[in-house]
Design a protein around this motif. Structure first.
Motif, short mmCIF file in Angstrom:
data_model
loop_
_atom_site.label_atom_id
_atom_site.label_comp_id
_atom_site.label_asym_id
_atom_site.label_seq_id
_atom_site.Cartn_x
_atom_site.Cartn_y
_atom_site.Cartn_z
N TYR A 83 -4.48 2.39 -18.53
CA TYR A 83 -3.82 2.95 -17.36
C TYR A 83 -4.04 2.12 -16.10
CZ TYR A 83 -1.81 6.88 -19.74
OH TYR A 83 -1.03 7.64 -20.57
N GLU A 84 -5.06 1.30 -16.06
CA GLU A 84 -5.18 0.35 -14.95
C GLU A 84 -4.04 -0.66 -15.01
OE1 GLU A 84 -9.07 -1.37 -14.81
OE2 GLU A 84 -10.04 0.51 -14.28
N ASN A 85 -3.67 -1.05 -16.22
CA ASN A 85 -2.51 -1.94 -16.36
C ASN A 85 -1.21 -1.23 -16.00
OD1 ASN A 85 -2.95 -4.83 -17.81
ND2 ASN A 85 -4.60 -3.42 -18.37
N LYS A 86 -1.12 0.05 -16.34
CA LYS A 86 0.06 0.83 -15.94
C LYS A 86 0.13 0.94 -14.42
CE LYS A 86 2.01 1.93 -19.83
NZ LYS A 86 3.39 1.42 -20.13
N LEU A 87 -1.02 1.08 -13.79
CA LEU A 87 -1.08 1.14 -12.33
C LEU A 87 -0.50 -0.13 -11.72
CD1 LEU A 87 -4.15 2.37 -10.26
CD2 LEU A 87 -2.91 0.31 -9.61
N ARG A 88 -0.85 -1.26 -12.29
CA ARG A 88 -0.30 -2.53 -11.79
C ARG A 88 1.21 -2.59 -11.98
NH1 ARG A 88 -3.78 -7.67 -13.62
NH2 ARG A 88 -2.08 -8.62 -12.49
N GLU A 89 1.69 -2.07 -13.10
CA GLU A 89 3.13 -2.06 -13.35
C GLU A 89 3.86 -1.21 -12.31
OE1 GLU A 89 3.99 -0.87 -17.36
OE2 GLU A 89 2.63 -2.37 -18.23
N VAL A 90 3.28 -0.06 -11.97
CA VAL A 90 3.89 0.81 -10.95
C VAL A 90 3.94 0.07 -9.61
CG1 VAL A 90 3.57 2.92 -9.59
CG2 VAL A 90 3.25 2.98 -12.07
N CYS A 91 2.84 -0.55 -9.23
CA CYS A 91 2.80 -1.27 -7.95
C CYS A 91 3.80 -2.42 -7.93
CB CYS A 91 1.39 -1.80 -7.69
SG CYS A 91 0.19 -0.49 -7.31
N SER A 92 3.96 -3.11 -9.06
CA SER A 92 4.94 -4.20 -9.15
C SER A 92 6.35 -3.67 -9.04
CB SER A 92 4.77 -4.96 -10.47
OG SER A 92 3.52 -5.60 -10.53
N ALA A 93 6.61 -2.52 -9.66
CA ALA A 93 7.95 -1.93 -9.63
C ALA A 93 8.37 -1.57 -8.20
CB ALA A 93 8.00 -0.69 -10.53
N PHE A 94 7.39 -1.19 -7.37
CA PHE A 94 7.68 -0.83 -5.98
C PHE A 94 7.45 -2.00 -5.02
CE2 PHE A 94 7.41 3.42 -7.70
CZ PHE A 94 8.26 4.17 -6.88
N TYR A 95 7.10 -3.17 -5.56
CA TYR A 95 6.84 -4.36 -4.75
C TYR A 95 5.75 -4.12 -3.70
CZ TYR A 95 11.20 -5.87 -6.91
OH TYR A 95 12.17 -6.18 -7.82
N PHE A 96 4.72 -3.34 -4.09
CA PHE A 96 3.61 -3.11 -3.18
C PHE A 96 2.77 -4.39 -3.08
CE2 PHE A 96 3.64 1.62 -4.49
CZ PHE A 96 4.53 1.92 -3.47
N PRO A 97 2.18 -4.66 -1.91
CA PRO A 97 1.32 -5.85 -1.75
C PRO A 97 0.02 -5.71 -2.54
CG PRO A 97 1.28 -4.50 0.24
CD PRO A 97 2.33 -3.90 -0.64
N ASN A 98 -0.67 -6.84 -2.69
CA ASN A 98 -1.94 -6.86 -3.44
C ASN A 98 -2.94 -5.85 -2.92
OD1 ASN A 98 -1.21 -8.84 -5.25
ND2 ASN A 98 -2.06 -10.53 -4.06
N LYS A 99 -2.97 -5.67 -1.61
CA LYS A 99 -3.98 -4.78 -1.01
C LYS A 99 -3.83 -3.36 -1.52
CE LYS A 99 -7.33 -3.65 1.75
NZ LYS A 99 -7.27 -3.56 3.21
N ILE A 100 -2.59 -2.88 -1.65
CA ILE A 100 -2.37 -1.52 -2.14
C ILE A 100 -2.77 -1.42 -3.61
CG2 ILE A 100 -0.56 0.14 -2.77
CD1 ILE A 100 0.75 -0.44 -0.11
N GLN A 101 -2.37 -2.39 -4.39
CA GLN A 101 -2.73 -2.39 -5.81
C GLN A 101 -4.24 -2.40 -5.99
OE1 GLN A 101 -0.64 -4.99 -8.80
NE2 GLN A 101 -2.63 -5.97 -8.88
N ALA A 102 -4.93 -3.26 -5.25
CA ALA A 102 -6.39 -3.36 -5.37
C ALA A 102 -7.07 -2.08 -4.90
CB ALA A 102 -6.90 -4.56 -4.58
N THR A 103 -6.58 -1.50 -3.81
CA THR A 103 -7.15 -0.25 -3.31
C THR A 103 -6.98 0.87 -4.32
OG1 THR A 103 -6.74 -0.89 -1.00
CG2 THR A 103 -7.03 1.45 -1.44
N ALA A 104 -5.79 0.97 -4.91
CA ALA A 104 -5.53 2.00 -5.92
C ALA A 104 -6.43 1.80 -7.14
CB ALA A 104 -4.06 1.97 -6.32
N LEU A 105 -6.62 0.55 -7.54
CA LEU A 105 -7.50 0.26 -8.69
C LEU A 105 -8.94 0.69 -8.40
CD1 LEU A 105 -6.26 -3.22 -9.95
CD2 LEU A 105 -6.43 -1.15 -11.33
#
Length: 331
Positions: free
Chosen positions: A85-107
């Motif tokens: 699900y950490e990989n799924k989280l990255r997929e969601v962030c990529s789908a919304f074009y979120f910046p690295n900071k949001i992806q890393a914070t969510a992780l």
């Protein structure tokens, strides 16, 4: 901007490997006890962050005598669920074009949540989506729960229901320090260290880009719970530099330590960077077969596994019987 050295991130959320293991064991052990007591591990969560266990069925005791009890996930299987699900989280962030900071914070939110809870108690899909939503809010990237839910075909109310329990698990420590900012700082510092001329700036830009990919790999391991973000960034830079050979890296590390008047010696720092590398090297994504097995066990822990499967098989069997009967009596 707040300083990492005085942050709750440094004071409360950096652990030793043994402390991590103990936390994972504790939540797993609690879930096993819950399963034995209630016949299920799944929590029911309300919008105010309160949660409760479903009422045990009256015939739970009889069922347990007739059938074997559900088998709980072990620590390794819980780890596989988190990795998936950490990989799924990255997929969601990529789908919304979120910046690295949001992806890393969510992780980081996701990792911290499951130091307090087991995946048997709260489904990682729900927590993963809520962590993305929470990261967007703290980073002031305004995406509503409705937009997030609609974008990935999920009920946005579930995200809102889980928001408070995620904050509670994080102890409301929402300011986190991913390695991307220190990485950028080290790249800027290297310009002075290497006395880079204008024509050589592209080499540092390329080093920065490849190092960000190395940070992405590190963020999927437990290393962010074990090491400060600066050391994660240095480990990523070192791996990129091994390929691109932009700088004498050991000299650069020595330069950093001398300028910071750090208590570290170069061998200690190098040992930490080696350990971070080892976390990336031993990272393993679960196979499809493994995930199917783990999901079956997880559904069983929630009380809707084998019974639901038998109902599906029964329904299919009836459907086939009707179809067969229709064909025999058809034109």
């Amino acid at each position: 901007m707040a300083d990492f050295q005085t942050s709750t991130h440094r004071a409360k959320w950096i652990f030793t490997p043994q402390e991590l293991i103990e936390k994972y064991k504790a939540s797993n052990r609690r879930s096993i006890q819950t399963l034995e007591k209630y016949g299920t591990t799944q929590m029911e969560v309300d919008v105010d962050g309160s949660f409760s266990y479903p009422e045990p069925q009256n015939n739970a005791k009889d069922n347990s005598e007739k059938h074997s009890r559900p088998k709980p996930l072990n620590i390794e299987e819980e780890q596989s669920m988190r990795v998936f699900y950490e990989n799924k989280l990255r997929e969601v962030c990529s789908a919304f074009y979120f910046p690295n900071k949001i992806q890393a914070t969510a992780l980081l939110y996701f990792k911290r949540f499951y130091l307090q809870w087991s995946v048997m108690e709260h489904h990682p899909k729900n927590i993963m989506l809520t962590c993305v939503y929470a990261a967007c809010k703290i980073e002031e990237n305004h995406v509503s729960a409705e937009e997030l839910g609609k974008g990935i075909s999920q009920d946005h109310q579930m995200i809102l229901n889980y928001e408070m329990i995620v904050y509670q698990a994080l102890e409301f420590d929402l300011i986190v320090y991913p390695p991307y900012r220190p990485l950028e700082g080290f790249i800027n510092d290297m310009e002075d260290f290497c006395q880079v001329k204008n024509g050589e700036l592209q080499m540092l830009k390329d080093l920065h880009e490849t190092a960000k990919l190395e940070v992405d790999k590190i963020m999927l391991t437990d290393a962010p719970l074990l090491f400060p973000p600066g050391q994660l960034a240095l480990a990523a830079l070192r791996n990129s530099n091994k390929v691109q050979r932009v700088v004498d890296y050991e000299s650069y590390l020595s330069s950093i330590l001398s300028r910071q008047n750090s208590g570290h010696i170069i061998s200690d720092l190098t040992e930490n960077l080696d350990t971070i590398d080892s976390w990336v090297m031993k990272y393993k994504f679960p196979s499809e077969k493994d995930m199917k097995h783990i999901n079956r066990k997880l559904k069983s822990c929630w009380g809707h596994g084998s019974h639901d499967e038998s109902k599906k098989r029964e329904k299919k069997s009836k459907h086939k019987s009707k179809s067969s009967h229709g064909m025999q009596n058809g034109p």
